[in-house]
Design an enzyme around this catalytic site. Structure first.
Site, PDB file in Angstrom:
ATOM      1  N   HIS A 139       0.833  -1.200   0.000  1.00 57.05           N
ATOM      2  CA  HIS A 139       0.000   0.000   0.000  1.00 57.05           C
ATOM      3  C   HIS A 139       0.874   1.259   0.000  1.00 57.05           C
ATOM      4  O   HIS A 139       0.429   2.322  -0.441  1.00 57.05           O
ATOM      5  CB  HIS A 139      -0.906   0.038   1.234  1.00 57.05           C
ATOM      6  CG  HIS A 139      -1.996  -0.987   1.231  1.00 57.05           C
ATOM      7  ND1 HIS A 139      -1.785  -2.274   1.646  1.00 57.05           N
ATOM      8  CD2 HIS A 139      -3.296  -0.914   0.849  1.00 57.05           C
ATOM      9  CE1 HIS A 139      -2.922  -2.958   1.534  1.00 57.05           C
ATOM     10  NE2 HIS A 139      -3.850  -2.150   1.056  1.00 57.05           N
TER      11      HIS A 139
ATOM     12  N   ASP B  43      -5.039  -6.402  -7.373  1.00 56.15           N
ATOM     13  CA  ASP B  43      -5.186  -5.631  -6.146  1.00 56.15           C
ATOM     14  C   ASP B  43      -5.399  -4.176  -6.576  1.00 56.15           C
ATOM     15  O   ASP B  43      -5.231  -3.818  -7.748  1.00 56.15           O
ATOM     16  CB  ASP B  43      -3.939  -5.786  -5.275  1.00 56.15           C
ATOM     17  CG  ASP B  43      -4.237  -5.666  -3.787  1.00 56.15           C
ATOM     18  OD1 ASP B  43      -5.300  -5.108  -3.436  1.00 56.15           O
ATOM     19  OD2 ASP B  43      -3.411  -6.123  -2.967  1.00 56.15           O
TER      20      ASP B  43
END
Length: 523
Positions: A193, A267
């Site tokens: 992230h 993702d």
């Protein structure tokens, strides 16, 4: 959906079907409606921000499906969420199951399959037909900031068996399962992230550790696999190329070598490993070039539009062929026909029928998996007729993937429920804790002390100072490494209701847990 329907769809609608988008709030936003109407957006993802109650989610799913089937080719949506259990549980009204590492501590394939079916029934009743679970990463790095307790453990064979069983449970009730994060995010010390992790292992090691759970899930018939934004130079030859946008990984390895013909989902392309590299829009084009079917852009309308338009431009300029878009579209529609059907969501009474089963199974999993690593001084059980001092640490989520719901009061409430009169001492870590009498009963509730030096220091001082003390790790079993002198150490792997209730009963001596650590604690 018939082949001629795909052939007759305008290009913008075909491309829209390949995207999964998120939005803010508990009702469809103007932006999400625009994406559905303009591009025939094919897939929606829910986060905690979209979820307030079962009735609200049911109504939201029905409204979105109605919106989608009223435009374009009238195709239904995949509505997805991450209901892994434990620290990643988007549904938060007391029915969530413990997380995967606690299930790993049970080491029971039948239990994992039952967990999948139970979660699936609840999701299905709310109109959710795609669960972005199970996690198939092998967590063998104690410093992993993003996987950790989301994994079943460190043994590739057991991760594969448990993950396959959970996926089969989900799919037995017509909710698609999505194994993640291929080729493996378990041995990283960086959160994708926030940056691009690199797994530098050679191919033989990857074949021995990272790949087997995904191979098992593929052989077990899993519907979907999610890519990871991690670099694997042993496969690609490039330390700066995320696996998500690598043809060598997605087509060469996953499609051709491992024989996966299911849905390949990215993702989120707004994660920094992509967004701060090639960028979200270019990443969408690259991911389709690499072999991905469904492109996830979870948060920002501007980036969602830009990514869709980038793919449209790539087709119009010849960089991508329309046949390539059709190939993914056919695959998506194949699974929609199988899993979505005509349903636009269940009814709230149907959800209520799931509640008792979910809570009962949560207790069964917790009583099986909560792990009393040791009680060398025979400190347990504590005496419920005596005061119990509870030293708790504040804690926040370890990664943006998690739901930030931890509150030390959750532990205190569970202890009161089993009959303890307690005195709470809640600190950030590093402060001195003054408990007047040396012979008092104390439970020190750690929350990821392994990554918090102040918390670790306080924990070690408590272990040295007090004899009648038990350490209860409610987030990270690796916390034992910072207080190896703890004579009594209990771990729940997460702070789900069932896990904390079982921990309280264990401390009171009314439950004997049988879990075994599915990971090795570093010396």
């Amino acid at each position: 959906m018939q082949t001629q329907t795909v052939a007759s769809m305008p290009l913008a609608q075909k491309v829209g079907q390949l995207f999964m988008a998120g939005f803010d709030g508990s009702e469809p936003t103007a932006g999400s409606r625009e994406l559905i109407r303009e591009y025939n957006l094919g897939n929606i993802i829910y986060f905690s921000r979209n979820i307030t109650s079962p009735s609200q989610v049911t109504a939201l799913s029905a409204e979105l499906q109605s919106e989608a089937t009223a435009v374009g080719a009238g195709l239904p949506l995949f509505i997805a969420t991450d209901q892994e259990g434990g620290v990643v549980s988007r549904l938060n009204w007391g029915t969530q199951l413990p997380g995967q590492m606690l299930i790993g501590a049970c080491d029971d394939d039948a239990m994992a399959r039952k967990a999948g079916a139970t979660v699936g029934r609840e999701l299905r009743s709310l109109g959710i037909n795609l669960n972005l679970a199970p996690v198939l990463d092998v967590n063998n790095n104690p410093d992993n900031p993003v996987i950790g307790v989301r994994s079943f453990g460190e043994d590739p064979e057991r991760v594969g068996a448990l993950g396959t069983a959970m996926a089969q449970g989900l799919q037995s009730v017509d909710v698609s399962a999505c194994g993640k994060h291929f080729p493996g995010h378990g041995d990283t010390a960086v959160d994708s992230h926030l940056d691009l992790p690199v797994v530098a292992h050679e191919r033989p090691r990857l074949e021995r550790v990272e790949f087997p759970p995904f191979e098992a899930a593929i052989q077990g018939g899993i519907d979907a696999i999610m890519t990871t934004h991690v670099a694997f130079p042993a496969i690609t030859g490039d330390e700066e190329l995320p696996a998500t946008i690598s043809p060598e990984v997605q087509t060469g390895l996953l499609r051709e070598e491992l024989g996966f013909d299911g849905l390949l989902i990215t993702d989120c392309l707004e994660m920094d490993a992509i967004a701060e590299g090639v960028g979200t829009a270019e990443g969408a084009v690259c991911a389709i070039e690499a072999g991905c079917d469904m492109i996830t852009v979870s948060h920002t309308l501007e980036r969602q539009r830009a990514a869709i338009e980038a793919v449209l431009t790539a087709v119009r300029t010849g960089r991508l062929t329309e046949e390539r878009i059709d190939r993914s579209l056919h695959r998506i529609q194949r699974y929609k026909q199988q899993r979505v059907g005509e349903s636009a969501g269940g009814e709230v009474p149907e959800w209520r029928r799931c509640v008792a089963t979910s809570k009962q199974l949560a207790s069964e999993i917790a009583e099986c998996g909560v792990t009393l690593v040791r009680d060398d001084s025979e400190t347990l059980p504590f005496d419920t007729s005596r005061r119990l001092h509870v030293v708790s640490f504040t804690g926040t989520r370890g990664s943006p993937a998690e739901d930030d719901r931890y509150d030390p009061e959750l532990v205190a409430a569970a202890l009161r429920e089993v009959g303890f009169e307690i005195t709470t001492h809640t600190i950030a870590g590093g402060e001195a804790v003054d408990i007047a009498a040396a012979n008092e009963q104390i439970v020190a509730v750690s929350y990821d002390a392994l990554s918090n030096t102040a918390q670790a220091a306080t924990l070690r001082s408590l272990v040295v100072e007090y004899e009648q003390l038990a350490v209860l790790a409610v987030r990270n079993p690796y916390d034992l490494a910072v207080c190896p002198g703890a004579a009594t150490f209990l771990t729940t792997y997460d702070y789900s209701p069932g896990a904390l209730q079982t921990a309280a009963k264990t401390l009171a001596g009314t439950v004997d847990t049988t879990g075994s650590l599915p990971v090795t604690i570093p010396e």
